[in-house]
Design an enzyme around this catalytic site. Structure first.
Site, PDB file in Angstrom:
ATOM      1  N   ARG A   6       0.843  -1.185   0.000  1.00 24.49           N
ATOM      2  CA  ARG A   6       0.000   0.000   0.000  1.00 24.49           C
ATOM      3  C   ARG A   6       0.877   1.234   0.000  1.00 24.49           C
ATOM      4  NH1 ARG A   6      -5.104  -0.781  -1.162  1.00 24.49           N
ATOM      5  NH2 ARG A   6      -5.447   1.260  -0.246  1.00 24.49           N
ATOM      6  N   VAL A   7       0.415   2.267  -0.651  1.00 24.79           N
ATOM      7  CA  VAL A   7       1.260   3.459  -0.631  1.00 24.79           C
ATOM      8  C   VAL A   7       1.319   4.060   0.762  1.00 24.79           C
ATOM      9  CG1 VAL A   7       1.272   4.080  -3.043  1.00 24.79           C
ATOM     10  CG2 VAL A   7      -0.602   4.824  -1.601  1.00 24.79           C
ATOM     11  N   ASP A   8       0.325   3.746   1.572  1.00 19.86           N
ATOM     12  CA  ASP A   8       0.455   4.236   2.943  1.00 19.86           C
ATOM     13  C   ASP A   8       1.466   3.386   3.717  1.00 19.86           C
ATOM     14  OD1 ASP A   8      -1.231   2.095   2.961  1.00 19.86           O
ATOM     15  OD2 ASP A   8      -2.999   3.218   3.592  1.00 19.86           O
ATOM     16  N   ASP A   9       1.949   2.344   3.125  1.00 23.43           N
ATOM     17  CA  ASP A   9       3.038   1.552   3.706  1.00 23.43           C
ATOM     18  C   ASP A   9       4.390   1.997   3.151  1.00 23.43           C
ATOM     19  OD1 ASP A   9       1.218  -1.574   3.780  1.00 23.43           O
ATOM     20  OD2 ASP A   9       1.400   0.026   5.253  1.00 23.43           O
ATOM     21  N   VAL A  10       4.336   3.018   2.320  1.00 23.51           N
ATOM     22  CA  VAL A  10       5.598   3.511   1.776  1.00 23.51           C
ATOM     23  C   VAL A  10       6.221   4.468   2.777  1.00 23.51           C
ATOM     24  CG1 VAL A  10       6.612   4.966  -0.015  1.00 23.51           C
ATOM     25  CG2 VAL A  10       5.002   3.180  -0.621  1.00 23.51           C
TER      26      VAL A  10
END
Ligand code: WTA
Length: 801
Positions: A669-673
């Site tokens: 997820r981009v929120d995991d970037v």
């Protein structure tokens, strides 16, 4: 020499004991003849450099070419003169050098005239790059290659070819066939999907416009419609159509209970009888087309029965995973206002008994406080977990399933619905607290799940299919119930925990039912089981790092089974990027290429499409039949969340890299970037580096606030059994990341983790890890859906170690 495969090594058995005469053949045509020590594959270019002795080979293993590679004690199987396989009794543990031959094979596999015909239009650019592989695009020249049946080394760059035997029997047997079908699906979606849809039963055919869409917020409201005007019923297509085609006595469901030895099954005819009885009851109590029904059941056969019964009468089911707390259930009840709730009194998972009826009672009390009252609660008596007398009961509202449903007739006329009538709602978590009611409609979802199931798993009517997902998640909707049953498949449903009564339970089930297709989140252990029946493996839910991929391939699948690493989402309804076993060589850790009709694009932060080798945000251009149509009751949130970030596209929320060969690598997820000093790093990349360390069993990485760097990297690490925590191990783990990614990616903190907080579907709950990492322990939130909530306390206790 009799060829045992068109791509193989042979040896002359009359050779001396230290070396063997080996030849390389492509489709029976000899390519080279060299003297080599048995058990070693040599790159042709290295042949002259070495002197056919073990010592010089060891020298090679220390050469620049191999210095990054690990020792891997591989005993190579060779094909002897009679076509059977021979294994060197004294293998030398040396690294496997790269071999040049995949390209030769590629040339043989690929029909060059078809390749030349590929248009250069934008949407086909990624497949074009694949088609140019033979001319030496990118990474491919550095890859090691094996064919199904051969073990993979623990190298980073591997390429796994389907064997000829596998490809020959596959539905999509070659890259050319894939390209031909993919090209048509993009250039003529109406024709491509109409042809497939025609294989199903439609009471009335759809309107001449097969689909209509607006995926661009700048041009008005987002709208996706497929097969509108077509009148059908998905339950009819799952059951009646198969029964009429002669599969009435075929097993539809094998049910395996929590306790070994507790099992049962239903044929397609028996399943239809049960579905009809429940459908008749629902009609009797006034459930009508378009009404919603909440199903809060564990993995009993009654769960798919309830889903199909709703579909039969046009009601909209909303399955709530039976691991959700009463508050979560109440939230969903308040949102969709169901006519009734279907549940059971209790379930046994492993050695624990969970009293589901109590949870439902609490949820119904809670929803009452919000003015939503539910008149009927239909309760299945799950005698293996709890007796009827012990169950708390509200007279007038609660009804025992076993008391009423068997009294209803076993036939029930189908309620025909429009392709665009809603089929189900499934709540999924978003970035805000309020869950999103993802709404799928009937016709497009039906065609898409059936087709993705068929091709991604290369389905054959003799297959025994087991997807370990719970029907409370999208995977259980699309790939336990609808996709397989639309294909008339035999599916296994397992009630219990994967490690009960021991870690081998899953393999017990695989052997017991002779499972041929096994679709799971690969977090299971393998011991002492045959698993000989397996022919295809599937993986979903998390980016599968190359090490886990190799383990799944080498150990679970005995190097014999291709892996369908399927990337998709609740919102997409079905697989979006997935290998088609038999068509393409696979790279461990890559979900490979798009499914038919799917145009993935990678965009930068400004929403500009990036071509070729790149990393960015994964979006999809154009609609596909299985796409969700709205968020229930909140079309604005639908448009804002998924279509406004990058106008013109559906935004998946995931990051993705595409390599030079066009393979897609999901980075989470981009929120995991994490953004460390301006460097964007996917948590999955760091996890992958940590897991490549021989003493690391599992890792989960989150970002924490950092005064100087913006974000710091915080890694939770589970060591392999028996390895004690130590400063040395900590340092070498950090070194592994520095070496594989770069110094900027080195974790600030390694937090020892005996276990990681995971949902029962195997997804790591990073939300909880983030709170632990930033010491916001009073904000841990709902941990009730964790497979093992106790791991949270263990992690907190180890915070300062
Ligand atoms: C992740 C599950 C990498 C991804 C079907 C996606 C994956 C989210 C894969 C959707 C995969 C799913 N490789 N990541 N093969 N499959 N994901 O809605 O981040 O529960 O956005 O659907 O899971 O999760 P969901």
């Amino acid at each position: 020499m009799a060829p045992c495969s068109s791509y193989h090594w042979t040896y002359n058995s009359s050779s001396c004991c230290r070396t063997r005469r080996a030849s390389w053949e492509v489709f029976g045509e000899p390519q080279v003849q060299i003297q080599i020590p048995i058990s070693v594959l040599l790159p042709v270019s290295s042949v002259e450099a070495v002197n056919n002795t073990k010592s010089s080979l060891r020298k090679w293993s220390r050469s620049a070419e191999s210095r990054k590679r690990k020792n891997y004690p591989l005993s190579l199987s060779l094909c002897n003169g009679s076509g059977s396989k021979t294994t060197d009794p004294n293998p030398i543990p040396i690294p496997i050098p790269p071999i040049p031959s995949p390209r030769r094979r590629w040339l043989m596999m690929s029909n060059s005239s078809t390749r030349k015909n590929i248009s250069t239009s934008n949407h086909l650019r990624h497949v074009e790059s694949m088609a140019s592989l033979p001319s030496g695009a990118g990474k491919i020249s550095h890859l090691n290659a094996v064919i199904l049946g051969e073990a993979l080394a623990s190298e980073e760059d591997d390429l796994v070819f389907p064997s000829d035997d596998f490809s020959r029997q596959a539905l999509v047997p070659s890259p050319d066939k894939y390209l031909e079908m993919y090209k048509r699906s993009i250039e003529d979606p109406a024709g491509f999907w109409s042809d497939i849809a025609s294989e199903f039963y439609w009471k009335e055919k759809w309107a001449p416009d097969v689909y209509s869409e607006n995926m661009d917020v700048r041009k008005g409201n987002i709208k996706i419609e497929w097969f509108k005007g077509g009148i059908t019923n998905i339950c009819y297509n799952c059951l009646d159509r198969n029964i009429e085609a002669g599969s009435g006595s075929k097993i539809a469901i094998y049910w395996e209970g929590n306790e070994p030895g507790c099992d049962s099954s239903l044929t397609y005819s028996q399943l239809r009888d049960k579905v009809c009885q429940l459908a008749n009851y629902l009609l009797k109590i006034g459930v009508e087309k378009g009404d919603s029904v909440i199903i809060y059941l564990p993995m009993l056969m009654e769960l798919p029965i309830a889903m199909l019964a709703c579909a039969r009468i046009g009601a909209v089911h909303s399955v709530v995973f039976a691991g959700f707390s009463s508050e979560s259930l109440a939230q969903r009840i308040v949102d969709c206002k169901p006519k009734l709730v279907i549940t059971c009194n209790a379930v046994r998972r492993g050695s624990k008994v969970i009293q589901l009826k109590d949870i439902v009672d609490a949820a119904l009390r809670e929803s009452n406080n919000y003015g939503i009252s539910v008149d009927v609660c239909l309760v299945y008596e799950n005698t293996s977990a709890m007796k009827r007398e012990e169950t708390k009961w509200q007279k007038g509202r609660d009804v025992w399933w076993q008391d009423v449903i068997p009294t209803y007739p076993t036939t029930c006329a189908v309620r025909w619905v429009d392709a665009e009538d809603p089929l189900f709602l499934l709540y999924t978590s978003g970035s805000t607290g309020k869950p999103k009611g993802v709404l799928h409609t009937t016709g497009g979802y039906m065609v898409y799940t059936a087709t993705t199931f068929k091709y991604a798993f290369d389905y054959k009517s003799s297959d025994i299919y087991w997807c370990t997902a719970d029907c409370g998640w999208i995977t259980g909707h699309s790939y336990v119930t609808y996709g397989p049953m639309l294909n008339g498949a035999t599916v296994i449903i397992y009630e219990g925990a994967p490690n009960y009564p021991n870690a081998g339970r899953c393999w017990d089930i695989v052997d017991k039912y002779k499972v041929t297709i096994f679709y799971t989140a690969p977090t299971l252990y393998v011991t002492h089981y045959s698993r000989k029946s397996l022919r295809i493996l599937g993986s979903v839910g998390e980016p599968i790092n190359p090490s886990a991929w190799r383990w799944f391939f080498n150990v679970v699948g005995d190097s014999r089974c291709p892996i369908s690493d399927t990337w998709w989402q609740t919102e997409t309804g079905g697989f979006m990027i997935t290998p088609l076993p038999g068509a393409w060589p696979q790279k461990p850790g890559s979900a490979t290429f798009p499914f038919f009709g799917v145009q993935p694009v990678i965009v930068d932060e400004k929403g500009v499409e990036i071509e070729g080798e790149c990393s960015g945000y994964l979006c999809v251009k154009g609609s596909w039949p299985g796409a969700f149509r709205t968020l229930y009751g909140d079309h604005e949130r639908y448009e804002t969340t998924y279509f406004k970030a990058f106008p013109g596209y559906y935004f998946s929320g995931d990051g993705c890299s595409r390599d030079k060969d066009g393979y897609h690598w999901l980075t989470g997820r981009v929120d995991d970037v994490i953004n460390v000093s301006g460097h964007r790093i996917g948590t999955a990349e760091i996890e992958s580096a940590l897991v490549s360390h021989s003493q690391c069993a599992e890792a989960a990485v989150v970002g924490v606030e950092h005064e100087v760097k913006g974000q710091g990297i915080y890694a939770f690490v589970t060591l392999v059994e028996g390895v004690p925590y130590s400063e040395d191990v900590r340092k070498s783990l950090i070194l592994a990341v520095r070496n594989q990614i770069g110094a900027f990616a080195a974790p600030e903190k390694i937090h020892w983790a005996p276990g990681l907080p995971k949902t029962r579907s195997g997804k790591i709950m990073r939300r909880i890890l983030r709170k632990i990492a930033s010491k916001q322990l009073d904000e841990l939130g709902d941990t009730s859906t964790l497979a093992d909530p106790a791991v949270v306390d263990q992690l907190i206790a180890l915070g300062d170690c």
